[in-house]
Enzyme design. Structure first.
Site, mmCIF file in Angstrom:
data_model
loop_
_atom_site.group_PDB
_atom_site.id
_atom_site.type_symbol
_atom_site.label_atom_id
_atom_site.label_comp_id
_atom_site.label_asym_id
_atom_site.label_seq_id
_atom_site.Cartn_x
_atom_site.Cartn_y
_atom_site.Cartn_z
ATOM 1 N N ASP A 1 0.831 -1.198 0.000
ATOM 2 C CA ASP A 1 0.000 0.000 0.000
ATOM 3 C C ASP A 1 0.868 1.252 0.000
ATOM 4 O OD1 ASP A 1 -2.392 1.770 0.720
ATOM 5 O OD2 ASP A 1 -3.286 -0.229 0.791
ATOM 6 N N HIS B 1 -3.907 5.954 3.289
ATOM 7 C CA HIS B 1 -4.609 4.751 2.854
ATOM 8 C C HIS B 1 -4.051 3.495 3.529
ATOM 9 C CE1 HIS B 1 -6.045 1.639 0.020
ATOM 10 N NE2 HIS B 1 -7.000 2.512 -0.293
ATOM 11 N N ASN C 1 -13.100 0.318 -7.507
ATOM 12 C CA ASN C 1 -14.181 1.303 -7.365
ATOM 13 C C ASN C 1 -14.522 1.909 -8.719
ATOM 14 O OD1 ASN C 1 -13.859 0.895 -4.568
ATOM 15 N ND2 ASN C 1 -12.349 2.545 -4.449
ATOM 16 N N SER D 1 -11.215 -0.977 -1.103
ATOM 17 C CA SER D 1 -9.920 -1.138 -0.430
ATOM 18 C C SER D 1 -10.107 -1.571 1.008
ATOM 19 C CB SER D 1 -9.152 0.187 -0.446
ATOM 20 O OG SER D 1 -8.811 0.554 -1.755
#
Length: 386
Positions: free
Chosen positions: A71, A100, A190, A257
Site C-alpha cells: 500500500d 490509505h 471502485n 480497499s
C-alpha cells in the site's frame, strides 16, 4: 544560482535519458507529505458491529499469522498499530503520505485498547508494510515486486487494496505467491463516473485470488463497487472507521480497499485457527460461510467471521478407516494340556464304587429293619383261598 544550475543539469540528464528515467526521477523526487487530517474522536463503527468479529477472539485473535499489506506505507507511531517490518519500494521514505495504508493496517490488525472502541479484525496478527506508492497511483512493476517480496518474507496473507490492469509481471507475481500457499486478498475496484465502461480490476480478477466487493450498512453492494470484477465475497466498504496518520482516526472512508482489509483480517483468523488448511481451502471456507449472494456483483455475500472460523465443513472432515488390528502372538494364549486318561479311569472307578456303596447302604436300610420285625424268620408264601 549554483543550486539552480545543478538542478537544471539533473533534469536535463533525466529527460535526455528517456521517459522511463525521467519518470523514476519524478517518482523519487522529494514530495510534500501531507495526508488529509483525521480526528481524535472515534466510535464503534457499523462495520465492526455488523461483522461482530470480536466474538471469534475466544478461539483466535490471529496470533502466529503474518499479513503483508502492499500500500502507501503505515504510520508506525500510531498507538493502535504494531508493524513488525516496514519496506519502502518507492525511494520516498517509509512515511504514509496518503493515509490509505494506515487505514488498511488498522482494519486488519488494529490492537485492542480499553479506552478506544475501534479495533482491528485480527489484533495479534503480525504486520509487514510494503510501501508501493506515495500517491493515489502506484507503479505496477513495484506492485509485482512487493508481492514477490511479501512471499519471500513468509507472509501467509497478502492484502492488495490496489486496482490495475492485467500485466504479465503482475500475473507472474500472483502465481508465485499462490504457489507458496499464500492467501491473496484483493479489492474488486471502485467505479467512478469518469471511468466510462467498467472493466475488470486486477489482481482481484486473477484465478485463485480472494476478490472483495463493498457493501453498505444495509448489506447491499454499494454503487461504486465494481461488479465486472469476479467477486468472492462482500465486506463493509462505506463510512468506514479506521486509524489515520498522526495518531488520528477517520470515520468516513469509502472503497473496496477497506472491504478487502476486513476479509484479509478474517483470512488471518482462519489461518490461525486452522493451520492445516492450504490457501485454496481457506478461500473456499470464507466463501462457503458467507451470508449468501444478494444480486450481481455480490459473490457469496457478506463475509461472516464467526462461521468462517468455527463452522465444521463436511468436505474438510476426512473419514479414516481404523487400522486393522495385528494378529495376537501365538504365545499370548496358553494351550490346554492333553487329558490325563489314567486320572479319568480312576475317577470313573471311584464313582462306580461310590454308587454301588450308596445302593448297598440303601438296601440295607430297608432289609435290616424288616428282618428284625420278623425275627429274622423267612416269610410265608401266601396260598390262594387260605
Amino acid at each position: 544560482m549554483v543550486g539552480r544550475g545543478i538542478l537544471a543539469g539533473v533534469l536535463a540528464l533525466a529527460l535526455a535519458a528517456g521517459p522511463s528515467t525521467a519518470a523514476a526521477a519524478t517518482l523519487r523526487a522529494p514530495e510534500q507529505c501531507s495526508p488529509q487530517r483525521g480526528g481524535l474522536q472515534v466510535g464503534e463503527s457499523w462495520a465492526q458491529r455488523r461483522l461482530a468479529f470480536t466474538g471469534v477472539w475466544p478461539l483466535t485473535m490471529g496470533e502466529g499469522v503474518t499479513v503483508a499489506l502492499i500500500d502507501s506505507g503505515v504510520d508506525t507511531l500510531h498507538p493502535q498499530l504494531k508493524v513488525a517490518r516496514s519496506i519502502d519500494l518507492t525511494g520516498t521514505g517509509l512515511r504514509d503520505c496518503v493515509g490509505h495504508g494506515t487505514a488498511v493496517a488498522g482494519i486488519i490488525a488494529g490492537t485492542d485498547r480499553k479506552d478506544i472502541p475501534f479495533v482491528g479484525v485480527a489484533p495479534k496478527a503480525r504486520l509487514i508494510s510494503i510501501k508501493q506508492t506515495n500517491g493515489d497511483r502506484g507503479d505496477v512493476a513495484l506492485l509485482a515486486q512487493g508481492i514477490k517480496q511479501a512471499a519471500d518474507l513468509g507472509a501467509q496473507v497478502i492484502n492488495i487494496s490496489i486496482e490495475t490492469s492485467d500485466q504479465p509481471d503482475l500475473r507472474a507475481a500472483v502465481d508465485y505467491a499462490l504457489a507458496k500457499d499464500i492467501v491473496i486478498v484483493a479489492a474488486a475496484g471502485n467505479l467512478k463516473k469518469e471511468d466510462g465502461t467498467p472493466a475488470a480490476a486486477y489482481p482481484a480478477s486473477y484465478q485463485g485470488v480472494l476478490s472483495v466487493g463493498s457493501a453498505g450498512p444495509d448489506g447491499r453492494r454499494t454503487d461504486f463497487s465494481n461488479a465486472v470484477t469476479p467477486i468472492s465475497v462482500l465486506a463493509p466498504g462505506e463510512d468506514i472507521t479506521s486509524t489515520w496518520p498522526g495518531g488520528t482516526y477517520r470515520q468516513d472512508l469509502p472503497g473496496t480497499s477497506f472491504a478487502a482489509a476486513y476479509v484479509a483480517g478474517v483470512a488471518a483468523l482462519v489461518r490461525a485457527r486452522h493451520p492445516g488448511l492450504d490457501n485454496v481451502r481457506v478461500r473456499r471456507r470464507i466463501e462457503i460461510t458467507a451470508d449468501g449472494a444478494s444480486g450481481t456483483g455480490t459473490g457469496a455475500g457478506m463475509v461472516n467471521p464467526l462461521l468462517a472460523v468455527s463452522e465444521i465443513l463436511p468436505s474438510e472432515v476426512v473419514a479414516i478407516a481404523p487400522r486393522e488390528p495385528s494378529a495376537l502372538p501365538s504365545t499370548i494364549v496358553t494351550r490346554p494340556k492333553p487329558p490325563d486318561q489314567k486320572a479319568i479311569d480312576v475317577s470313573v472307578g471311584v464313582a462306580v464304587i461310590a454308587v454301588c456303596a450308596a445302593g448297598l447302604v440303601t438296601a440295607m436300610g430297608v432289609v435290616i429293619p424288616l428282618g428284625r420285625r420278623r425275627g429274622w424268620k423267612p416269610g410265608r408264601r401266601a396260598i390262594p383261598g387260605d
